[in-house]
Design a protein around this motif. Sequence first.
Motif, PDB file in Angstrom:
ATOM      1  N   TYR A   1     -55.698 -66.838 -10.731  1.00 23.32           N
ATOM      2  CA  TYR A   1     -55.933 -67.234 -12.125  1.00 23.32           C
ATOM      3  C   TYR A   1     -56.994 -66.344 -12.767  1.00 23.32           C
ATOM      4  CZ  TYR A   1     -56.887 -70.447 -16.016  1.00 23.32           C
ATOM      5  OH  TYR A   1     -57.048 -71.007 -17.266  1.00 23.32           O
ATOM      6  N   SER A   2     -57.987 -65.933 -11.967  1.00 24.46           N
ATOM      7  CA  SER A   2     -59.102 -65.150 -12.514  1.00 24.46           C
ATOM      8  C   SER A   2     -58.681 -63.747 -12.941  1.00 24.46           C
ATOM      9  CB  SER A   2     -60.224 -65.055 -11.480  1.00 24.46           C
ATOM     10  OG  SER A   2     -59.830 -64.266 -10.368  1.00 24.46           O
ATOM     11  N   ILE A   3     -57.552 -63.263 -12.445  1.00 23.74           N
ATOM     12  CA  ILE A   3     -57.075 -61.936 -12.846  1.00 23.74           C
ATOM     13  C   ILE A   3     -56.794 -61.901 -14.348  1.00 23.74           C
ATOM     14  CG2 ILE A   3     -55.151 -60.328 -12.656  1.00 23.74           C
ATOM     15  CD1 ILE A   3     -56.991 -60.030 -10.362  1.00 23.74           C
ATOM     16  N   ASP A   4     -56.095 -62.922 -14.848  1.00 20.45           N
ATOM     17  CA  ASP A   4     -55.716 -62.951 -16.263  1.00 20.45           C
ATOM     18  C   ASP A   4     -56.698 -63.728 -17.137  1.00 20.45           C
ATOM     19  OD1 ASP A   4     -53.338 -61.435 -16.000  1.00 20.45           O
ATOM     20  OD2 ASP A   4     -52.308 -63.179 -15.182  1.00 20.45           O
ATOM     21  N   TRP A   5     -57.525 -64.585 -16.523  1.00 17.21           N
ATOM     22  CA  TRP A   5     -58.403 -65.448 -17.311  1.00 17.21           C
ATOM     23  C   TRP A   5     -59.836 -65.354 -16.791  1.00 17.21           C
ATOM     24  CZ3 TRP A   5     -56.029 -67.064 -21.514  1.00 17.21           C
ATOM     25  CH2 TRP A   5     -54.641 -67.212 -21.480  1.00 17.21           C
ATOM     26  N   ARG A   6     -60.341 -64.122 -16.725  1.00 19.98           N
ATOM     27  CA  ARG A   6     -61.673 -63.918 -16.179  1.00 19.98           C
ATOM     28  C   ARG A   6     -62.727 -64.686 -16.971  1.00 19.98           C
ATOM     29  NH1 ARG A   6     -65.380 -58.536 -16.570  1.00 19.98           N
ATOM     30  NH2 ARG A   6     -67.025 -59.188 -15.165  1.00 19.98           N
ATOM     31  N   GLY A   7     -62.609 -64.721 -18.302  1.00 23.77           N
ATOM     32  CA  GLY A   7     -63.593 -65.413 -19.129  1.00 23.77           C
ATOM     33  C   GLY A   7     -63.665 -66.897 -18.835  1.00 23.77           C
ATOM     34  N   VAL A   8     -62.515 -67.512 -18.539  1.00 23.32           N
ATOM     35  CA  VAL A   8     -62.496 -68.940 -18.225  1.00 23.32           C
ATOM     36  C   VAL A   8     -63.229 -69.205 -16.921  1.00 23.32           C
ATOM     37  CG1 VAL A   8     -60.998 -70.903 -17.728  1.00 23.32           C
ATOM     38  CG2 VAL A   8     -60.337 -69.248 -19.481  1.00 23.32           C
ATOM     39  N   VAL A   9     -62.988 -68.347 -15.922  1.00 20.48           N
ATOM     40  CA  VAL A   9     -63.672 -68.492 -14.633  1.00 20.48           C
ATOM     41  C   VAL A   9     -65.185 -68.342 -14.813  1.00 20.48           C
ATOM     42  CG1 VAL A   9     -63.947 -67.468 -12.339  1.00 20.48           C
ATOM     43  CG2 VAL A   9     -61.657 -67.774 -13.303  1.00 20.48           C
ATOM     44  N   GLU A  10     -65.597 -67.381 -15.639  1.00 23.80           N
ATOM     45  CA  GLU A  10     -67.026 -67.206 -15.916  1.00 23.80           C
ATOM     46  C   GLU A  10     -67.607 -68.465 -16.556  1.00 23.80           C
ATOM     47  OE1 GLU A  10     -69.005 -64.647 -15.325  1.00 23.80           O
ATOM     48  OE2 GLU A  10     -67.641 -63.015 -14.767  1.00 23.80           O
ATOM     49  N   ARG A  11     -66.881 -69.052 -17.490  1.00 20.44           N
ATOM     50  CA  ARG A  11     -67.382 -70.215 -18.223  1.00 20.44           C
ATOM     51  C   ARG A  11     -67.573 -71.414 -17.295  1.00 20.44           C
ATOM     52  NH1 ARG A  11     -63.098 -72.286 -22.014  1.00 20.44           N
ATOM     53  NH2 ARG A  11     -63.104 -70.074 -22.578  1.00 20.44           N
ATOM     54  N   TYR A  12     -66.636 -71.599 -16.370  1.00 23.72           N
ATOM     55  CA  TYR A  12     -66.687 -72.775 -15.502  1.00 23.72           C
ATOM     56  C   TYR A  12     -67.181 -72.447 -14.094  1.00 23.72           C
ATOM     57  CZ  TYR A  12     -63.997 -75.116 -19.158  1.00 23.72           C
ATOM     58  OH  TYR A  12     -63.592 -75.664 -20.346  1.00 23.72           O
ATOM     59  N   TRP A  13     -67.897 -71.343 -13.938  1.00 22.71           N
ATOM     60  CA  TRP A  13     -68.337 -70.943 -12.615  1.00 22.71           C
ATOM     61  C   TRP A  13     -69.206 -71.996 -11.921  1.00 22.71           C
ATOM     62  CZ3 TRP A  13     -66.528 -68.102  -9.082  1.00 22.71           C
ATOM     63  CH2 TRP A  13     -67.312 -67.705  -7.993  1.00 22.71           C
ATOM     64  N   PRO A  14     -70.157 -72.663 -12.600  1.00 21.27           N
ATOM     65  CA  PRO A  14     -70.924 -73.720 -11.913  1.00 21.27           C
ATOM     66  C   PRO A  14     -70.023 -74.821 -11.343  1.00 21.27           C
ATOM     67  CG  PRO A  14     -71.997 -73.122 -13.970  1.00 21.27           C
ATOM     68  CD  PRO A  14     -70.659 -72.441 -13.973  1.00 21.27           C
ATOM     69  N   SER A  15     -68.963 -75.192 -12.068  1.00 20.69           N
ATOM     70  CA  SER A  15     -68.039 -76.212 -11.568  1.00 20.69           C
ATOM     71  C   SER A  15     -67.245 -75.687 -10.375  1.00 20.69           C
ATOM     72  CB  SER A  15     -67.083 -76.641 -12.677  1.00 20.69           C
ATOM     73  OG  SER A  15     -67.792 -77.170 -13.782  1.00 20.69           O
TER      74      SER A  15
END
Length: 427
Positions: free
Chosen positions: A229-243
């Motif tokens: 998922y992080s390949i196409d949605w890196r920004g989302v992974v960054e946003r929810y990294w603490p979770s």
Amino acid sequence: MKPRTKLQFEVLGQSRCLPDKENEMLSWAKVECLEHKGYATKTRVICMDCGEKFSPELVRRKRAVCPHCGAKLKVEQSRRTTDKQHVYVATAGIYGEFQVIRNFEILAYYRTSEAPRYFIWEILQHWISPNGKNTIVARNHTINWYCDSWNGNMEIRTEYRRHYYSSNVRYDIYPHKLHPGSEFKPEYRRYGIDHRLQGITPLEAITCIPENPKMETLLKAKQYDLLGYSIDWRGVVERYWPSIRICMRNKYKVKDPNMWVDYLGLLVYLHKDIRNSHYVCPSNLKKAHDRLVAKKRMIQEKEEKERKRRKAIEDEKKFRELKSKFFGLQFTDGLIRVRALESVQEFLQEGDIMHHCVFTNEYYLKPDSLILSAMIDSKHIETIEVSLKTLKIVQSRGVCNKDTEYHDRIIGLVKKNINLIRQKLTA
């Protein structure tokens, strides 16, 4: 295309000298990659691995062991007698200074009472030099709405990456599995890249993981679905990294990242703590997701009702200017009482009770329409619209816009008293 640079000449020359891996890959893929199926009816089970039949009595919980070839089968209820499978597999190796990813296409055809036929050929190689440059040797990949095929000879191919964290899918396919004998350079093994890689292609792993510590963490934590998922949605992974870190600490595997990210968005909307494992690690993600969707819908409905209430207050003055002359208008036949709606709030109530659009479509602001409500005692029966231009009935609707058993009687009652409307209109 013909090689043009020194690197391309070197890669193509080494590619032609690579050892033949097709038999080795096929032998492994038959066992580990292709599905072992059995098709069952009431009287027989066909083993697709050998084509032989055996008794359904050997099936237990949709599983069986073929008595002829010993294959462990997944049994489906079907009258089918043929089958076809198609998979991509890959192996990695080190040749000289290059890290090489070799991809193979396997086709398998099955038929009752016949041995299965297997076809394998090498379709794609990635030659990654020490500086990270990737040289592609492949057959031509034709991919469109109607076709996805490989043809031609193994030649130098070129393509451009669509965006920073992903290569074009034309020459970067996702293999079903990597051969367990795959070798990776020490600098790649350090990031956790080996034959157990899942979620992303080997090329994506080699290209992206060294540049992104978070992807390295996901790989080492075996969060393969989030990694893909992080390949196409890196920004989302960054946003929810603490979770995500909380999930990893609690050994919670995110198997459906799209739904899980939507679920986190719902938690944020509802002002829940997305750094609390109670919320971010639900035992049943779908159930928790659907429950929050229902809560959000209820809140939105309340907000919509409040919006309608405020709008009703704002529109009340204009409505009175248009229709105040009809206030107090009512008539009855002894059973049915018909009266004019006298406030925007009454339009709102009428729309909610009757489940139609008399309020939503702002009939109270139409200068040439008069809206009447037909009632028996305190029960709303139908809503009537009368044209003030022609003094004809435009429509009369019951609950959910359906006619009631009193429809004709209501129409007749309004027509009989149309002069009352005319008198109010000309007063």
